[in-house]
Design an enzyme around this catalytic site. Structure first.
Site, PDB file in Angstrom:
ATOM      1  N   GLU A  92       0.465  -0.562   5.671  1.00  0.00           N
ATOM      2  CA  GLU A  92       0.690  -0.404   6.441  1.00  0.00           C
ATOM      3  C   GLU A  92       1.256   0.957   7.079  1.00  0.00           C
ATOM      4  OE1 GLU A  92       5.330   1.536   7.790  1.00  0.00           O
ATOM      5  OE2 GLU A  92       4.272   1.796   6.092  1.00  0.00           O
ATOM      6  N   ASP A 123       0.260  -1.232   0.677  1.00  0.00           N
ATOM      7  CA  ASP A 123      -0.298  -0.045   0.159  1.00  0.00           C
ATOM      8  C   ASP A 123       1.118   1.161   0.083  1.00  0.00           C
ATOM      9  OD1 ASP A 123       0.556  -0.850   2.017  1.00  0.00           O
ATOM     10  OD2 ASP A 123      -1.138   0.783   3.417  1.00  0.00           O
TER      11      ASP A 123
END
Length: 380
Positions: free
Chosen positions: A134, A70
């Site tokens: 994250e 991400d």
């Protein structure tokens, strides 16, 4: 040979802004499955996560990698010289959101693992845990993967998180721990009224100023052998009062703390509340407080794991890496409760920027480092 440059480019083309999966984990699952890894999606809530293992469960030695696909939002796309998800290669650079943080790191360790098990199948297992959360709250990312692993009896003996750790050139720093991080929000309540009639009001502004001064000027510690001194920073004071003849009824303040292993989130929460109570008693205001602990400070003491990583780094980059605990938080703060963990990756000073980019040669160098670590660990 698995090309980490191409894999990085393919991942950058996936618009995986948290919490969108964007096709990145689908791509990795296809690539790893084709290479003989058993892949399982350990999704939780809106977050996509991937677990991949080569080798039988229960091996005496299991090496782990952890990373995320991400990325943070693009921001003003018009400010980008190259399309944020175009993965364009110009003058030795690969451009795109996530090129540095950290699709290149994931591509490098995935490529290293694929080629290693194909060319020199180890007596052991390799696990890759890759999350799509994250850059967000992280609640359903790596913690979900670790929860799933515990439920399934999966275990890593050691782990490398592939976050960018290098400062000026690849190989100059390894992270063996991280400072803890927490935030706290204070609502300071007084009594609103006309500024000409102070006997009828209770001004929260002097109280919040006093609290801000005491928190930000307090010396929490002088640092330790492996950590810098802990800090408490006032990051905002918000009142919303546009009138100069009105005493506001309340104001809000937020602080952020970065702390070493002298403290815990709980002990610092207690300290913040004690200071707020003192200001309450001295000024007559009421102070409500809410705290959120993002992660505790942790250290993987210098030893076999850091020596293993440093040896491969030195050999492949001609650098003598510094062992550091600087910087913000990472998912290593979760992995450390599962197994010993260190972090090593590329130069990180272009991450999250407009025109984020990675030096292509460094992607290949990072794969060589990871391959060297695997070879040394399994005794190849």
């Amino acid at each position: 040979m698995t090309d980490p440059q191409k894999l990085t480019a393919d991942l950058v083309k996936c618009p995986s802004v948290t919490p969108e999966e964007g096709g990145a984990l689908v791509l990795l699952e296809e690539v790893l499955s084709a290479a003989g890894f058993d892949c399982t999606r350990a999704d939780r809530g809106e977050v996509s996560n991937l677990f991949a293992r080569w080798g039988d469960k229960g091996h005496a030695r299991t090496f782990g990698f952890n990373g995320h696909t991400d990325v943070v939002p693009v921001g003003d796309e018009a400010a980008w010289t190259h399309p944020p998800f175009g993965a364009e290669e110009v003058d030795g650079w690969l451009y795109g959101r996530g090129a540095t943080d950290m699709k290149s790191g994931v591509a490098a360790f995935a490529a290293a693992a694929i080629d290693f098990v194909r060319d020199t199948p180890p007596d052991g297992a390799i696990i890759l845990t890759i999350t799509g959360d994250e850059e967000g709250s992280s609640v359903d990312g790596t913690p979900a993967l670790l929860d799933w692993m515990e439920a399934k009896g999966e275990k890593m003996d050691i782990c490398i998180v592939g976050e960018p750790t290098s400062v000026e050139s690849i190989g100059d720093m390894i992270k063996i721990g991280r400072r803890g991080a927490m935030s706290a929000w204070f609502t300071v309540k007084g009594k609103q009224g006309h500024s000409a009639y102070l006997h009828k009001v209770l001004n929260p502004m002097p109280a919040v100023a006093l609290l801000a001064h005491r928190l930000s000027s307090h010396v929490l510690d002088e640092g330790t052998d492996h950590f810098d001194a802990s800090t408490c920073s006032v990051v905002t004071i918000d009142t919303g009062n546009t009138a100069t003849n009105v005493i506001p009824g309340q104001t809000r303040m937020a602080v952020n703390l970065r702390f070493n292993d002298t403290h815990s989130g709980e002990s610092l929460t207690d300290w913040l509340r004690e200071e707020a109570d003192k200001v309450e008693a001295e000024t007559g205001v009421r102070i409500e407080m809410r705290a959120q602990i993002s992660g505790e400070a942790f250290l993987t003491p210098p030893g076999d794991l850091s020596a293993l990583v440093a040896g491969a780094v030195s050999r492949e980059t001609n650098q003598s890496p510094i062992l550091s605990t600087t910087g913000g938080t990472s998912d290593a703060r979760f992995v450390k409760s599962h197994c010993p963990v260190v972090e090593f990756g590329l130069v990180g000073h272009r991450m999250h920027q407009v025109d984020e980019r990675v030096w292509i040669d460094d992607i290949h160098a990072l794969k060589r480092v990871y391959t060297g670590i695997l070879r040394d660990y399994f005794g190849g």
